[in-house]
Scaffold this motif. Structure first.
Motif, short mmCIF file in Angstrom:
data_model
loop_
_atom_site.label_atom_id
_atom_site.label_comp_id
_atom_site.label_asym_id
_atom_site.label_seq_id
_atom_site.Cartn_x
_atom_site.Cartn_y
_atom_site.Cartn_z
N ARG A 115 0.83 -1.21 0.00
CA ARG A 115 0.00 0.00 0.00
C ARG A 115 0.87 1.26 0.00
O ARG A 115 0.58 2.22 -0.70
N ALA A 116 1.92 1.25 0.80
CA ALA A 116 2.79 2.42 0.88
C ALA A 116 3.46 2.68 -0.47
O ALA A 116 3.53 3.84 -0.92
N LEU A 117 3.94 1.64 -1.12
CA LEU A 117 4.57 1.81 -2.43
C LEU A 117 3.55 2.25 -3.48
O LEU A 117 3.88 3.04 -4.37
N GLY A 118 2.33 1.74 -3.38
CA GLY A 118 1.27 2.17 -4.30
C GLY A 118 0.97 3.65 -4.14
O GLY A 118 0.80 4.37 -5.13
N ARG A 119 0.93 4.11 -2.89
CA ARG A 119 0.70 5.54 -2.64
C ARG A 119 1.89 6.38 -3.11
O ARG A 119 1.71 7.46 -3.67
N LEU A 120 3.09 5.89 -2.88
CA LEU A 120 4.28 6.61 -3.33
C LEU A 120 4.29 6.72 -4.85
O LEU A 120 4.58 7.79 -5.41
N SER A 121 3.96 5.64 -5.51
CA SER A 121 3.90 5.65 -6.98
C SER A 121 2.87 6.67 -7.46
O SER A 121 3.14 7.46 -8.37
N LEU A 141 1.75 9.26 -5.85
CA LEU A 141 2.23 10.61 -5.51
C LEU A 141 3.27 11.09 -6.53
O LEU A 141 3.24 12.25 -6.96
N LEU A 142 4.17 10.21 -6.94
CA LEU A 142 5.16 10.56 -7.96
C LEU A 142 4.49 10.90 -9.29
O LEU A 142 4.88 11.85 -9.97
N ILE A 143 3.47 10.15 -9.65
CA ILE A 143 2.77 10.40 -10.91
C ILE A 143 2.01 11.72 -10.84
O ILE A 143 1.99 12.49 -11.81
N VAL A 144 1.40 12.02 -9.68
CA VAL A 144 0.73 13.31 -9.52
C VAL A 144 1.74 14.43 -9.71
O VAL A 144 1.49 15.42 -10.41
N GLY A 145 2.92 14.29 -9.08
CA GLY A 145 3.95 15.31 -9.21
C GLY A 145 4.46 15.47 -10.62
O GLY A 145 4.58 16.61 -11.14
N ILE A 146 4.76 14.38 -11.27
CA ILE A 146 5.26 14.44 -12.65
C ILE A 146 4.19 14.99 -13.59
O ILE A 146 4.47 15.84 -14.44
N GLY A 147 2.96 14.52 -13.43
CA GLY A 147 1.86 15.04 -14.26
C GLY A 147 1.66 16.53 -14.04
O GLY A 147 1.45 17.29 -15.00
N GLY A 148 1.75 16.97 -12.78
CA GLY A 148 1.61 18.39 -12.49
C GLY A 148 2.73 19.21 -13.12
O GLY A 148 2.49 20.29 -13.67
N LEU A 149 3.96 18.70 -13.03
CA LEU A 149 5.09 19.40 -13.66
C LEU A 149 4.92 19.48 -15.18
O LEU A 149 5.21 20.51 -15.79
N PHE A 157 -5.81 11.44 -12.91
CA PHE A 157 -6.02 9.99 -12.84
C PHE A 157 -5.27 9.35 -11.68
O PHE A 157 -5.69 8.32 -11.16
N ALA A 158 -4.14 9.93 -11.27
CA ALA A 158 -3.35 9.35 -10.18
C ALA A 158 -3.87 9.76 -8.80
O ALA A 158 -3.62 9.04 -7.82
N LEU A 159 -4.59 10.87 -8.70
CA LEU A 159 -5.06 11.33 -7.39
C LEU A 159 -5.90 10.28 -6.64
O LEU A 159 -5.64 10.03 -5.47
N PRO A 160 -6.89 9.66 -7.28
CA PRO A 160 -7.67 8.65 -6.54
C PRO A 160 -6.82 7.45 -6.10
O PRO A 160 -7.17 6.76 -5.14
N GLN A 161 -5.71 7.20 -6.79
CA GLN A 161 -4.85 6.08 -6.44
C GLN A 161 -4.09 6.33 -5.14
O GLN A 161 -3.55 5.40 -4.56
N LEU A 162 -4.05 7.58 -4.69
CA LEU A 162 -3.45 7.87 -3.39
C LEU A 162 -4.28 7.24 -2.26
O LEU A 162 -3.75 6.82 -1.25
N TRP A 163 -5.60 7.19 -2.45
CA TRP A 163 -6.48 6.64 -1.43
C TRP A 163 -6.80 5.18 -1.66
O TRP A 163 -7.18 4.48 -0.72
N ARG A 164 -6.66 4.71 -2.91
CA ARG A 164 -6.92 3.30 -3.23
C ARG A 164 -5.74 2.72 -3.98
O ARG A 164 -5.80 2.46 -5.18
N PRO A 165 -4.62 2.49 -3.28
CA PRO A 165 -3.46 1.92 -3.99
C PRO A 165 -3.73 0.50 -4.43
O PRO A 165 -4.52 -0.22 -3.82
N THR A 166 -3.11 0.09 -5.51
CA THR A 166 -3.25 -1.26 -6.03
C THR A 166 -2.51 -2.24 -5.11
O THR A 166 -1.37 -2.01 -4.73
N ILE A 167 -3.17 -3.32 -4.79
CA ILE A 167 -2.55 -4.39 -4.01
C ILE A 167 -2.44 -5.60 -4.92
O ILE A 167 -3.42 -6.03 -5.53
N GLU A 168 -1.25 -6.14 -5.01
CA GLU A 168 -1.02 -7.31 -5.86
C GLU A 168 -1.66 -8.54 -5.25
O GLU A 168 -1.56 -8.78 -4.04
N ALA A 169 -2.34 -9.32 -6.08
CA ALA A 169 -2.91 -10.59 -5.62
C ALA A 169 -1.79 -11.62 -5.50
O ALA A 169 -0.99 -11.79 -6.40
N ASN A 170 -1.73 -12.28 -4.35
CA ASN A 170 -0.69 -13.30 -4.13
C ASN A 170 -1.11 -14.66 -4.63
O ASN A 170 -2.19 -15.04 -4.72
#
Length: 163
Positions: free
Chosen positions: A93-99, A101-109, A150-163
């Protein structure tokens, strides 16, 4: 990957992503047509039109920018799923949120930088075409904004990989 939107009815973002995909596909089809005309005009008519290269650059930027934005929405952008699957759920979840967040930043730039270049180039005439030079940055600006949206909602719902 599991996605909460896969079985739900289309949201406004889903429809916006469909429009982005259509614009990307339209840009690609336009590039094919313009380049085909360039070949015909150059080798059959011996009269190379000057507008084909600048228009191709605008279409290429459109294809890449809107395609990248649609990829962010579909969560099919560059990732390291094998590495993420090995981690505990909290780390995933933390890595999903970080990803996201990075996309929001890059898209904003991309959106802000593209807007600055667009505005700075409106007074400059494009070589070979009767358009302002700044218009080539419009797809970059719009695509970057869509990536961030498109990345903003992913901050609250990060992708979790199915094991």
């Amino acid at each position: 990957m599991t996605d909460a939107h896969s079985t739900a009815s289309p949201t406004a973002l889903d429809r916006l992503a469909t429009v982005a995909t259509a614009l990307s596909a339209g840009g690609l089809a336009g590039m094919v047509l313009v380049q085909a005309w360039q070949v015909v005009a150059r080798y059959l008519l011996n009269d190379l039109p000057s507008w084909t290269e600048p228009l191709t650059l605008v279409l290429l930027s459109t294809t890449l920018s809107f395609g990248a934005a649609a990829g962010v929405h579909a969560r099919s952008h560059f990732a390291f799923p094998l590495l993420v699957r090995l981690m505990p759920i909290a780390a995933q979840r933390a890595l999903g949120r970080l990803s996201a967040l990075l996309i929001v930043g890059i898209g904003g730039l991309l959106a802000v930088g593209g807007a600055q270049l667009l505005l700075d180039g409106l007074a400059v005439k494009m070589a070979g075409a009767p358009l302002p030079q700044g218009i080539t940055f419009l797809p970059l600006c719009a695509g970057g904004a869509l990536m961030a949206i498109f990345a903003l909602p992913q901050l609250w719902r990060p992708t979790i990989e199915a094991n």
